[in-house]
Write an enzyme that holds these catalytic residues in place. Sequence first.
Site, PDB file in Angstrom:
ATOM      1  N   GLY A  62     -88.182 -47.041 -52.316  1.00 40.81           N
ATOM      2  CA  GLY A  62     -88.272 -46.165 -51.150  1.00 40.81           C
ATOM      3  C   GLY A  62     -87.884 -46.938 -49.917  1.00 40.81           C
ATOM      4  O   GLY A  62     -87.053 -47.843 -49.996  1.00 40.81           O
ATOM      5  N   CYS A  89     -89.863 -51.989 -56.663  1.00 39.37           N
ATOM      6  CA  CYS A  89     -89.427 -52.220 -55.292  1.00 39.37           C
ATOM      7  C   CYS A  89     -90.512 -51.809 -54.302  1.00 39.37           C
ATOM      8  O   CYS A  89     -91.553 -52.424 -54.216  1.00 39.37           O
ATOM      9  CB  CYS A  89     -88.095 -51.506 -55.048  1.00 39.37           C
ATOM     10  N   TYR A  90     -90.293 -50.729 -53.568  1.00 40.87           N
ATOM     11  CA  TYR A  90     -91.305 -50.242 -52.639  1.00 40.87           C
ATOM     12  C   TYR A  90     -92.612 -49.945 -53.379  1.00 40.87           C
ATOM     13  O   TYR A  90     -93.706 -50.265 -52.900  1.00 40.87           O
ATOM     14  CB  TYR A  90     -90.772 -48.988 -51.958  1.00 40.87           C
ATOM     15  N   HIS A 176     -84.766 -53.693 -58.822  1.00 41.23           N
ATOM     16  CA  HIS A 176     -84.510 -52.355 -59.370  1.00 41.23           C
ATOM     17  C   HIS A 176     -84.054 -52.459 -60.825  1.00 41.23           C
ATOM     18  O   HIS A 176     -82.876 -52.648 -61.086  1.00 41.23           O
ATOM     19  CB  HIS A 176     -83.416 -51.650 -58.558  1.00 41.23           C
ATOM     20  N   GLU A 178     -83.642 -50.194 -62.848  1.00 40.92           N
ATOM     21  CA  GLU A 178     -82.899 -49.006 -63.270  1.00 40.92           C
ATOM     22  C   GLU A 178     -81.412 -49.089 -62.973  1.00 40.92           C
ATOM     23  O   GLU A 178     -80.644 -48.309 -63.519  1.00 40.92           O
ATOM     24  CB  GLU A 178     -83.501 -47.754 -62.626  1.00 40.92           C
ATOM     25  N   ASP A 234     -71.984 -27.607 -69.761  1.00 38.87           N
ATOM     26  CA  ASP A 234     -73.366 -27.143 -69.641  1.00 38.87           C
ATOM     27  C   ASP A 234     -73.559 -25.750 -70.249  1.00 38.87           C
ATOM     28  O   ASP A 234     -74.446 -25.537 -71.078  1.00 38.87           O
ATOM     29  CB  ASP A 234     -73.811 -27.109 -68.176  1.00 38.87           C
ATOM     30  N   LYS A 379     -77.365 -34.644 -67.365  1.00 37.54           N
ATOM     31  CA  LYS A 379     -76.020 -34.376 -67.885  1.00 37.54           C
ATOM     32  C   LYS A 379     -75.681 -35.206 -69.133  1.00 37.54           C
ATOM     33  O   LYS A 379     -75.136 -34.695 -70.104  1.00 37.54           O
ATOM     34  CB  LYS A 379     -75.002 -34.689 -66.787  1.00 37.54           C
TER      35      LYS A 379
END
Length: 524
Positions: A62, A89-90, A176, A178, A234, A379
């Site tokens: 954040g 992180c935050y 991070h 991710e 989709d 997705k």
Amino acid sequence: MSRATGEAEHDLVLVVDFGAQYAQLIARRVREARVYSEIVPHTMPIAEMLERRPAAIILSGGPSSVYAEGVPAIDTEVFSAGVPVFGICYGFQLMAQGLGGAVSPTGAREYGRTPVKVDRAGTLLADLPADHTVWMSHGDSVIAGPPGFDVLASTRVTPVAAFEETGRRLAGVQWHPEVLHTEHGQQVLEHFLHQIAGCRPTWTMVNIVDEQVARISEQIADGRAICALSGGVDSAVAAAIVQRAIGDRLTCVYVDHGMMRSGETEQVRRDFEAVFDKLDVVEAADQFLGALEGIHDPEEKRKIIGREFIRTFEAAEARVFGDAAAGDTAYLVQGTLYPDVVESGGGAGASNIKSHHNVGGLPDDLRFELVEPLRTLFKDEVRMVGEQLGLPPTMVWRQPFPGPGLGIRIIGEVTRARLDILRAADLIAREELTSAGLDRDIWQFPVVLLADVRSVGVQGDERTYGHPVVLRPVTSEDAMTADWARLPFDLLERISTRITNEVAEINRVTLDLTSKPPGTIEWE
Ligand code: XMP
């Protein structure tokens, strides 16, 4: 939203969003670790989070400082509820601060690739190299871990870059995990999820398909459903799941509006005919192009395309449901994805979902109950489900293409002649991209015809007044943000030379170097 795929089947990880765009990425990585995840806002009361009975909670990145004015906080009750918590992180700094550690503005910021040193592996960093590179984005640093925590890693400026307290199942990292630039990020996340929090890795594509098929069989029972196929992945995957549940009580409608790329309608038809039992192909090019005559304004074009689509769809609907006894519920299948749900506030119903990302958007007064088999999926998961269902690769791996088609890639009036020019240029760009083997490296590659612009050129000994085209290759993970793709110069050169040689009306090829934001992917 409840765990749509069966309350007891999967452990749930809540990713608390502190508003820095990392939450979606974290949620996707958690799913890659085969654990079901959902995003919740940081304003959600802890009691409400706990009501969901999460198997773990992740506090996302954040704002860069926990000390800045008005930054989001979290009730420290989250750390004492007995639920495993991972701070990123935050979130890591909130954890340090909330549990009695110390965070201080060291003055030294770390942004981007940063070497990290594993001082003690513990459970979280087990099997990681002692020195590796991670992605950082912070100003303040944690200078003391909370009492009882093991400090695991440090960097040149951050004495506490990772910690854990496995007894209470709490852990965190300053970096991070991710993002792809972080080495071993997924491994760290999985150590937390599987080893520390004990989450079960049950979220697999086979399970998703089975559960959705069961859920939809129950929802629709012996009713009938209709699905508008756009040609994109989709709606195709959503329809394929529903067909598996209710067989030929599903009718698929494909409206050919005459603004597809070269060879695409034929490809889409072949794929659809192979997959769907009941397919209604509506040839409507004359109708759409007639309605677009003389129209230059982009918004107007979109509106007209949307309106014509609804007309065509309603006519198809009347054919399908016309004989149904009054009072029967009719079901409408839509390929709404999880990011659409999150971005529209996570509320129930599809009504508040960005309408321009549906083909034209369907009117509110349709008498349908919605069936949305992909509502919990990202997705990339949709593509994996498509593969699991055995759908053709041309369908599963098709690049996203806007509902209004080439209609919004011709700047100016849409005419048959202009569509032909654009199709020829677009085909060259696609062919060259494919032969360079780069199809899966980019997200989309719009070619845009500046049809109302005339550009001076010289061909042979003659001055020409042709049209420019713009190449708009982009990389992206979800279309919300995008970057211009760094395609090799020799590939761009081949595309440019071929277009100006082979498409007589085009005498100039330009490249769009704008990221999103500020530019959108499409030009209109
Ligand atoms: P933008 O241009 O907003 O596009 O950056 C983001 C993604 O959405 C697609 N797009 C549309 N899709 N109907 C659609 O079905 C539309 O009107 C539309 N406009 C943009 C675009 O191709 C990109 O993938």
